[in-house]
Scaffold this motif. Structure first.
Motif, PDB file in Angstrom:
ATOM      1  N   ASN A  74       0.836  -1.194   0.000  1.00  0.00           N
ATOM      2  CA  ASN A  74       0.000   0.000   0.000  1.00  0.00           C
ATOM      3  C   ASN A  74       0.871   1.245   0.000  1.00  0.00           C
ATOM      4  O   ASN A  74       2.106   1.168   0.037  1.00  0.00           O
ATOM      5  N   ALA A  75       0.236   2.413  -0.020  1.00  0.00           N
ATOM      6  CA  ALA A  75       0.938   3.699   0.053  1.00  0.00           C
ATOM      7  C   ALA A  75      -0.063   4.784   0.384  1.00  0.00           C
ATOM      8  O   ALA A  75      -1.267   4.645   0.097  1.00  0.00           O
ATOM      9  N   ASP A  76       0.435   5.875   0.958  1.00  0.00           N
ATOM     10  CA  ASP A  76      -0.469   6.981   1.271  1.00  0.00           C
ATOM     11  C   ASP A  76      -1.096   7.570   0.010  1.00  0.00           C
ATOM     12  O   ASP A  76      -2.182   8.140   0.044  1.00  0.00           O
ATOM     13  N   ARG A 102      -4.962   8.074   0.006  1.00  0.00           N
ATOM     14  CA  ARG A 102      -5.211   7.391   1.283  1.00  0.00           C
ATOM     15  C   ARG A 102      -6.446   6.493   1.264  1.00  0.00           C
ATOM     16  O   ARG A 102      -6.690   5.763   2.219  1.00  0.00           O
ATOM     17  N   GLN A 126      -5.626   2.707   1.716  1.00  0.00           N
ATOM     18  CA  GLN A 126      -5.268   2.343   3.083  1.00  0.00           C
ATOM     19  C   GLN A 126      -6.503   2.284   3.978  1.00  0.00           C
ATOM     20  O   GLN A 126      -6.632   1.381   4.814  1.00  0.00           O
ATOM     21  N   THR A 162       3.639   0.133   3.602  1.00  0.00           N
ATOM     22  CA  THR A 162       3.144   1.401   3.092  1.00  0.00           C
ATOM     23  C   THR A 162       4.328   2.281   2.728  1.00  0.00           C
ATOM     24  O   THR A 162       5.477   1.984   3.087  1.00  0.00           O
ATOM     25  N   SER A 187      -0.898   7.036   8.229  1.00  0.00           N
ATOM     26  CA  SER A 187      -1.139   5.718   7.631  1.00  0.00           C
ATOM     27  C   SER A 187      -1.516   4.684   8.690  1.00  0.00           C
ATOM     28  O   SER A 187      -2.368   3.816   8.451  1.00  0.00           O
ATOM     29  N   LEU A 201      -4.922   2.505   8.583  1.00  0.00           N
ATOM     30  CA  LEU A 201      -4.909   1.043   8.581  1.00  0.00           C
ATOM     31  C   LEU A 201      -5.464   0.453   9.881  1.00  0.00           C
ATOM     32  O   LEU A 201      -5.823  -0.732   9.923  1.00  0.00           O
ATOM     33  N   VAL A 221       3.455  -0.958  10.875  1.00  0.00           N
ATOM     34  CA  VAL A 221       3.505  -1.620   9.579  1.00  0.00           C
ATOM     35  C   VAL A 221       4.751  -2.497   9.567  1.00  0.00           C
ATOM     36  O   VAL A 221       5.712  -2.254  10.297  1.00  0.00           O
TER      37      VAL A 221
END
Length: 323
Positions: free
Chosen positions: A58-60, A67, A70, A92, A119, A123, A128
């Protein structure tokens, strides 16, 4: 949840670390924003886990909007996967622009650690497993960026750190700085496919082996170009018509000739072009995992079956190189 989920996929060691990742990971880059139906997205994630895909990338920035992917995964985690958190590898990233604020992009300590905190809230988890700097920032000293990654681990907000889209020399410098700080670089995430050999030609594969980090590669199917989708043209609703990352200009005669020749090799092996392309990226020991996108559980099933075919022979690899 499936009780035999660990019987199907190979798990490959990530560089010199003790962490093993599934040969395929599920990426939430596209098709996991608010423009897709939640129930279908949820079905894909849960089916992936049943197949033994434990790594969710995932990623912001992933959405739309930013977002959203997430937040979606956080909801699935809360509803369905909370009891399995210790079996999941959640990654992330931060650093790609997600807003107009100067603190919503780049590699500064402020940007990275603030994004990570956000993040974790998205989540719904305390940590993470992997926190990446998403893209190199030439305006921030690498020492500052690396220091932020180290702090994320020291604060217990990440177990491992990675970089993405770094060139070979910068990845090596990051690996050296992280090693000196006692937080080794676990993984680098580059784009890699039959149609994009940059990790080979730019020396990243060799550097990964020398520095002891693994590669988790994205776009192994070249945004769908290494599937049978475009062999006869551009179908209605295809990504080439709707995505900012693939344009109709890419579907030209030269592409079709190459794709059809690759498809012939795949057909002779009794597999699809996508399965051939996935086998090709996983042939290298430096590649720990290939990130899959998916629009349905059935598509995941098809792509995971790439592991069922015999290894590519030297003759087949030479044919692919020639094409």
């Amino acid at each position: 949840m499936s009780t035999d989920r660990y019987d199907r996929l190979a798990y490959r060691r990530t560089g010199d670390s003790g962490l093993r990742l599934p040969a395929f990971s599920l990426g939430l880059w596209q098709k996991f924003g608010t423009d897709y139906a939640y129930d279908n997205q949820r079905a894909i994630v849960l089916h992936a886990f049943d197949l033994g895909i434990t790594h969710f990338d995932n990623a912001d920035r992933y959405g739309p909007p930013h977002r959203a992917a997430q937040k979606f995964f956080g909801e699935v985690l809360r509803r369905d996967l909370a009891a399995h958190r210790d079996e999941l590898i959640l990654s992330t990233k931060a650093g790609n622009p997600i807003g107009r604020s100067p603190y919503q992009s780049g590699g500064s300590r402020k940007s990275l650690l603030a994004s990570l905190d956000h993040s974790l809230r998205d989540l719904g988890t305390d940590y993470v497993d992997v926190f990446y700097h998403h893209r190199a920032d030439p305006e921030t000293p690498l020492e500052e960026t690396v220091g932020a990654l180290v702090s994320a681990v020291q604060q217990g907000k990440a177990l491992y750190v990675g970089v993405s889209n770094y060139d070979t020399a910068l990845a090596h410098r990051a690996a050296e700085l992280l090693r000196q700080a006692g937080v080794p670089l676990l993984v680098h995430q580059p784009r890699y496919s039959i149609f994009d050999r940059t990790p080979e030609t730019g020396g990243l594969l060799d550097q990964a082996a020398a520095d002891g980090f693994g590669l988790v590669v994205y776009s192994p199917l070249a945004q769908g170009l290494l599937t049978d989708k475009y062999l006869a043209g551009i179908p209605a609703g295809a990504r080439a018509l709707t995505s900012a990352f693939l344009t109709p200009d890419a579907i030209d005669d030269a592409y079709r000739q190459r794709a059809q020749a690759l498809n012939k090799i795949a057909s002779d092996r009794g597999q699809s072009l996508a399965q051939l392309a996935l086998q090709w990226v996983l042939r290298r020991p430096e590649v720990t995992s290939a990130i899959l996108g998916a629009s349905s559980p059935e598509q995941l099933d098809h792509n995971v079956r790439a592991l069922d075919f015999p290894p590519l022979t030297a003759d087949e690899l030479a044919l692919i190189d020639g094409i």
